[in-house]
Design an enzyme around this catalytic site. Structure first.
Site, PDB file in Angstrom:
ATOM      1  N   GLY A   1      51.726  29.188  30.031  1.00  0.00           N
ATOM      2  CA  GLY A   1      51.318  28.632  28.732  1.00  0.00           C
ATOM      3  C   GLY A   1      51.042  29.648  27.634  1.00  0.00           C
ATOM      4  O   GLY A   1      50.773  29.247  26.491  1.00  0.00           O
TER       5      GLY A   1
ATOM      6  N   TYR B   1      47.128  28.366  30.135  1.00  0.00           N
ATOM      7  CA  TYR B   1      47.221  29.836  30.073  1.00  0.00           C
ATOM      8  C   TYR B   1      45.964  30.519  30.601  1.00  0.00           C
ATOM      9  O   TYR B   1      45.859  31.737  30.571  1.00  0.00           O
ATOM     10  CB  TYR B   1      47.575  30.329  28.661  1.00  0.00           C
ATOM     11  CG  TYR B   1      46.661  29.855  27.556  1.00  0.00           C
ATOM     12  CD1 TYR B   1      47.029  28.786  26.749  1.00  0.00           C
ATOM     13  CD2 TYR B   1      45.451  30.489  27.319  1.00  0.00           C
ATOM     14  CE1 TYR B   1      46.212  28.359  25.738  1.00  0.00           C
ATOM     15  CE2 TYR B   1      44.621  30.061  26.301  1.00  0.00           C
ATOM     16  CZ  TYR B   1      45.011  28.990  25.509  1.00  0.00           C
ATOM     17  OH  TYR B   1      44.177  28.558  24.497  1.00  0.00           O
TER      18      TYR B   1
ATOM     19  N   ARG C   1      49.146   9.967  36.134  1.00  0.00           N
ATOM     20  CA  ARG C   1      48.252   9.217  37.029  1.00  0.00           C
ATOM     21  C   ARG C   1      48.097   7.787  36.502  1.00  0.00           C
ATOM     22  O   ARG C   1      48.258   6.825  37.229  1.00  0.00           O
ATOM     23  CB  ARG C   1      46.896   9.941  37.066  1.00  0.00           C
ATOM     24  CG  ARG C   1      45.826   9.226  37.818  1.00  0.00           C
ATOM     25  CD  ARG C   1      44.574  10.047  37.878  1.00  0.00           C
ATOM     26  NE  ARG C   1      43.996  10.312  36.549  1.00  0.00           N
ATOM     27  CZ  ARG C   1      42.913  11.045  36.351  1.00  0.00           C
ATOM     28  NH1 ARG C   1      42.289  11.601  37.363  1.00  0.00           N
ATOM     29  NH2 ARG C   1      42.444  11.238  35.136  1.00  0.00           N
TER      30      ARG C   1
ATOM     31  N   LYS D   1      42.477  16.474  16.350  1.00  0.00           N
ATOM     32  CA  LYS D   1      43.923  16.461  16.065  1.00  0.00           C
ATOM     33  C   LYS D   1      44.455  15.097  15.593  1.00  0.00           C
ATOM     34  O   LYS D   1      45.433  15.042  14.852  1.00  0.00           O
ATOM     35  CB  LYS D   1      44.712  16.894  17.307  1.00  0.00           C
ATOM     36  CG  LYS D   1      44.668  18.388  17.558  1.00  0.00           C
ATOM     37  CD  LYS D   1      45.581  18.744  18.716  1.00  0.00           C
ATOM     38  CE  LYS D   1      45.589  20.242  18.949  1.00  0.00           C
ATOM     39  NZ  LYS D   1      46.561  20.643  19.971  1.00  0.00           N
TER      40      LYS D   1
ATOM     41  N   ASP E   1      52.736  22.401  17.945  1.00  0.00           N
ATOM     42  CA  ASP E   1      52.583  22.506  19.404  1.00  0.00           C
ATOM     43  C   ASP E   1      53.913  22.289  20.130  1.00  0.00           C
ATOM     44  O   ASP E   1      54.289  23.060  21.011  1.00  0.00           O
ATOM     45  CB  ASP E   1      51.573  21.461  19.924  1.00  0.00           C
ATOM     46  CG  ASP E   1      50.141  21.842  19.599  1.00  0.00           C
ATOM     47  OD1 ASP E   1      49.848  23.044  19.480  1.00  0.00           O
ATOM     48  OD2 ASP E   1      49.304  20.920  19.484  1.00  0.00           O
TER      49      ASP E   1
END
Ligand code: ATR
Length: 282
Positions: free
Chosen positions: A244, A223, A152, A66, A102
């Protein structure tokens, strides 16, 4: 002549995109065929050369290409530039134009679940990977009241914030996962963009939602499974949830529209995907 479309990624064997797009071509009477091309990272440049040679009409791009594909294209749409990744390419008379559906796909799916306008909402995005970049960018572009990115590794959340601010002014804050968990009651929408809870580690949750307020919408980009442990926890508390499947379908539908000018039947796509995933409801 039959137009060829495709998916470029590695691995692509389990992708549901061919099923979804080929059904839409048949359903809309469009002479198109969508094929999944399994291409390793080191072969990306060659693959793009071949796509140009064979005049592939359009294609989706997935992990791991991507970002790397961007320098191989002729033009990149503004929002895809802001996101820093391309998931859809349109062949416009030999010129390859990159888009990212997206973020918009996520947004359009989320809006179907929301009770109030996104513009007045306080939103928490958990994660700072590629999916988080797409989601955070469109949310910031929508002008949400407050946008927090918790991760995180807090440094990666800061990078998303700083990258966005090189394009536009926006009030984005960053937090550790622990800080986000403690302040959860201020958010109207909580979105998991990490892979935590994805099959096979379905018991894991990215964050504990004990402090969330009961009107909050809990959303998960995953998903598989359709209902993650995070969403099950939220449902047990009587909260509204969003999985999702909608994002997957809508990003595909927007890509399909860019290629063909036609918006496919997303309900039909959803049913196909749910059937493939073995679930009955969204
Ligand atoms: P994608 O492109 O699908 O978003 P990614 O770029 O690999 O995937 O990003 C994965 C995200 O999930 C990151 O935010 C990652 O956190 P770090 O940036 O700290 O690595 C998060 N993530 C994955 N596994 C995690 C775990 N066990 N605990 C906390 N965060 C995790």
């Amino acid at each position: 002549m039959n137009k060829l479309f495709g998916l470029l990624g590695h691995p692509v064997g389990h992708s549901m995109s061919p099923l979804m797009h080929n059904d839409a071509f048949i359903h809309l009477g469009i002479n198109g065929y969508y094929h999944a091309f399994d291409v390793h990272e080191e072969k990306l440049k060659e693959a793009i050369g071949a796509f140009r040679l064979f005049n592939i009409a359009g294609f989706n791009v997935t992990i791991p290409h991507k970002v790397a594909i961007m320098e191989l294209l002729d033009e990149i749409d503004e929002e895809a530039k802001m996101i820093g990744a391309v998931n859809t390419v349109v062949n416009m008379e030999g010129r390859l134009i990159g888009y990212n559906t997206d973020g918009r796909g996520y947004l359009s799916s989320l809006q179907k679940t929301l009770k109030k306008p996104l513009s007045g909402s306080c939103v928490l995005v958990i994660g700072a990977g590629g999916a988080a970049r797409a989601v955070a960018t469109v949310l910031a572009n929508e002008g949400v009241a407050r946008l927090t990115i918790a991760n995180r590794t807090v440094g990666k959340a800061i990078q998303i914030k700083e990258n966005y601010q090189t394009y536009r002014q926006a009030n984005i804050d960053v937090a550790s996962l622990q800080e986000a968990e403690e302040q959860l009651s201020i958010y109207d929408i909580v979105i998991n963009t990490t892979s935590i809870g994805m099959s096979p580690n379905t018991e894991e949750v990215p964050i504990f939602i004990d402090n969330a307020h009961s009107d909050a919408v809990i959303s998960d980009l995953i998903y598989n499974p359709i209902q993650t442990s995070l969403l099950i926890q939220a449902q047990l508390r009587g909260m509204k949830t969003h999985n999702g499947v909608g994002m997957f379908v809508e990003q595909g539908a927007l890509a399909f529209q860019l290629w063909t000018g036609r918006y496919p039947d997303t309900e039909r796509m959803t049913q196909l995907v749910l059937k493939q995933l073995g679930g009955r409801t969204c």
